[in-house]
Design a protein around this motif. Structure first.
Motif, short mmCIF file in Angstrom:
data_model
loop_
_atom_site.label_atom_id
_atom_site.label_comp_id
_atom_site.label_asym_id
_atom_site.label_seq_id
_atom_site.Cartn_x
_atom_site.Cartn_y
_atom_site.Cartn_z
N TRP A 154 53.18 57.32 44.31
CA TRP A 154 52.91 56.19 45.22
C TRP A 154 53.06 54.89 44.43
N HIS A 155 53.70 53.90 45.08
CA HIS A 155 53.90 52.61 44.43
C HIS A 155 53.36 51.50 45.30
N CYS A 156 53.13 50.36 44.72
CA CYS A 156 52.63 49.19 45.44
C CYS A 156 53.58 48.84 46.58
N PRO A 157 53.07 48.74 47.82
CA PRO A 157 53.93 48.39 48.95
C PRO A 157 54.52 46.99 48.81
N GLY A 158 53.90 46.13 47.98
CA GLY A 158 54.35 44.74 47.83
C GLY A 158 55.42 44.59 46.77
N CYS A 159 55.24 45.19 45.60
CA CYS A 159 56.14 44.91 44.49
C CYS A 159 56.66 46.17 43.80
N ASP A 160 56.28 47.35 44.35
CA ASP A 160 56.77 48.61 43.82
C ASP A 160 56.16 48.98 42.45
N ALA B 33 36.63 52.89 47.58
CA ALA B 33 37.07 51.75 46.77
C ALA B 33 38.34 51.11 47.33
N ILE B 34 38.30 49.77 47.44
CA ILE B 34 39.49 49.02 47.82
C ILE B 34 40.13 48.52 46.53
N MET B 35 41.41 48.86 46.35
CA MET B 35 42.11 48.54 45.10
C MET B 35 43.09 47.40 45.35
N GLU B 36 43.51 46.77 44.24
CA GLU B 36 44.43 45.64 44.37
C GLU B 36 45.47 45.69 43.26
N CYS B 37 46.73 45.45 43.65
CA CYS B 37 47.79 45.41 42.66
C CYS B 37 47.59 44.17 41.79
N LYS B 38 47.56 44.37 40.48
CA LYS B 38 47.28 43.20 39.63
C LYS B 38 48.54 42.36 39.38
N ILE B 39 49.67 42.82 39.92
CA ILE B 39 50.89 42.03 39.77
C ILE B 39 51.11 41.13 41.00
N CYS B 40 50.99 41.70 42.21
CA CYS B 40 51.26 40.91 43.40
C CYS B 40 50.05 40.77 44.32
N TRP B 41 48.91 41.29 43.91
CA TRP B 41 47.63 41.20 44.66
C TRP B 41 47.66 41.87 46.02
N PHE C 275 47.01 49.10 39.53
CA PHE C 275 45.96 48.69 40.47
C PHE C 275 44.59 48.63 39.80
N MET C 276 43.81 47.67 40.27
CA MET C 276 42.44 47.59 39.78
C MET C 276 41.47 47.48 40.96
N VAL C 277 40.18 47.69 40.67
CA VAL C 277 39.19 47.68 41.75
C VAL C 277 38.98 46.27 42.28
N LEU C 278 39.17 46.12 43.58
CA LEU C 278 38.89 44.84 44.22
C LEU C 278 37.45 44.83 44.70
N GLU C 279 37.06 45.94 45.30
CA GLU C 279 35.73 46.04 45.89
C GLU C 279 35.42 47.52 46.05
N ASP C 280 34.20 47.94 45.70
CA ASP C 280 33.88 49.36 45.86
C ASP C 280 32.51 49.52 46.52
N PRO C 281 32.52 49.51 47.85
CA PRO C 281 31.24 49.59 48.57
C PRO C 281 30.51 50.91 48.32
N GLY C 282 31.24 51.94 47.87
CA GLY C 282 30.59 53.23 47.71
C GLY C 282 30.04 53.49 46.32
N SER C 283 30.30 52.59 45.36
CA SER C 283 30.00 52.94 43.96
C SER C 283 28.50 53.05 43.69
#
Ligand code: FE
Length: 259
Positions: free
Chosen positions: A54-60, A19-27, A66-74
């Motif tokens: 672990w924290h978001c590398p963009g906004c801490d 799963a590729i995840m995405e920070c919902k604050i700074c994407w 984080f939410m699911v951006l894409e999950d090729p394995g699901s």
């Protein structure tokens, strides 16, 4: 255990390791294929395995943002979970048959137990080997949503795999519903251990999809003839076919290899 919010509401077991995840604050995305250089997270680390701090590398922001951006394995994960559930039911059913009817039958090989081996999706349907103290069968289960409960037990159907044609018998059981079974071995008296039987089952699953197995027909037939001569009298669970069928050729060759 750390969770995250978004479309899966913190259910870590609902996302796959891919799963590729995405920070919902700074994407900012987290892609397990890349990891996170900044925090020394090596490539290949699933999101669910990231440390709790672990924290978001963009906004801490914390992991929970984080939410699911894409999950090729699901989809694959769901399929494999479904297969595991259904084969567990099949195993439980035959364990019950063993205790109810088979345990004191002379052909039983007490070194063996019921086990599902190598089940995987084949054209959408779970396919694998079920081994027990008295048989080893290839088993094909219906696709999710497909109803095989009305199959007529005993009906023969030839199913083609890359290594050849295999005769399956339709069957139904109250707890598992309809399934198709191709007999590989019965009885199982030649197997010294569960490990031997599992190895042969795994080899069958590999040989099934190997076109080369066709070319070995003659050699395997010779091996089978020699092996039958060694066994006196040869086991005859069913009337011997005029010519060895593809499956007896393959399974006999494999059994020889497992001796
Ligand atoms: Fe962020």
């Amino acid at each position: 255990m750390s969770g995250f919010e978004g479309s899966y509401l913190g259910a870590n077991d609902r996302i796959s390791p891919a799963a590729i995840m995405e920070c919902k604050i700074c994407w900012t995305p987290y892609d397990p294929a890349e990891g996170d250089d900044f925090r020394q997270i090596s490539p290949g680390t699933p999101f669910t395995d990231l440390p709790d701090d672990w924290h978001c590398p963009g906004c801490d922001a914390p992991k929970t943002q984080f939410m699911v951006l894409e999950d090729p394995g699901s989809a694959q994960t769901a399929t494999l979970t479904d297969i595991a559930t259904r084969t567990a039911r099949l195993v439980a059913d035959f364990v019950e048959v063993y205790h109810a009817k088979m345990r004191d039958v002379p052909i039983i090989n007490k070194a063996l137990h019921v086990q599902a081996v190598g089940f995987r999706p084949h054209e959408g349907r779970p396919l694998g080997v079920l081994l027990s103290p008295w048989f080893m069968n290839l088993i094909l289960l219906p696709e999710a949503g497909e109803d095989w409960s009305t199959l007529t037990p005993g009906t023969k159907e030839v199913i083609t795999f890359p290594s050849g044609d295999y005769e399956f018998l339709h069957n139904t059981r109250e707890t598992v519903g309809g399934y198709k079974a191709c007999s590989l071995f019965s009885p199982m008296t030649d197997f010294a251990s569960q490990r031997d039987a599992v190895e042969v089952a795994e080899a069958v699953m590999a040989a099934l999809f190997t076109p080369d197995a066709r070319a070995e027909t003659d050699r395997a037939a010779d091996i089978r003839a020699v092996r039958e001569a060694e066994l006196a009298p040869p086991p005859q669970p069913e009337p011997a076919p005029l010519a060895p069928t593809r499956r007896t050729v393959i399974s006999a060759g494999l059994a020889r290899g497992a001796d």
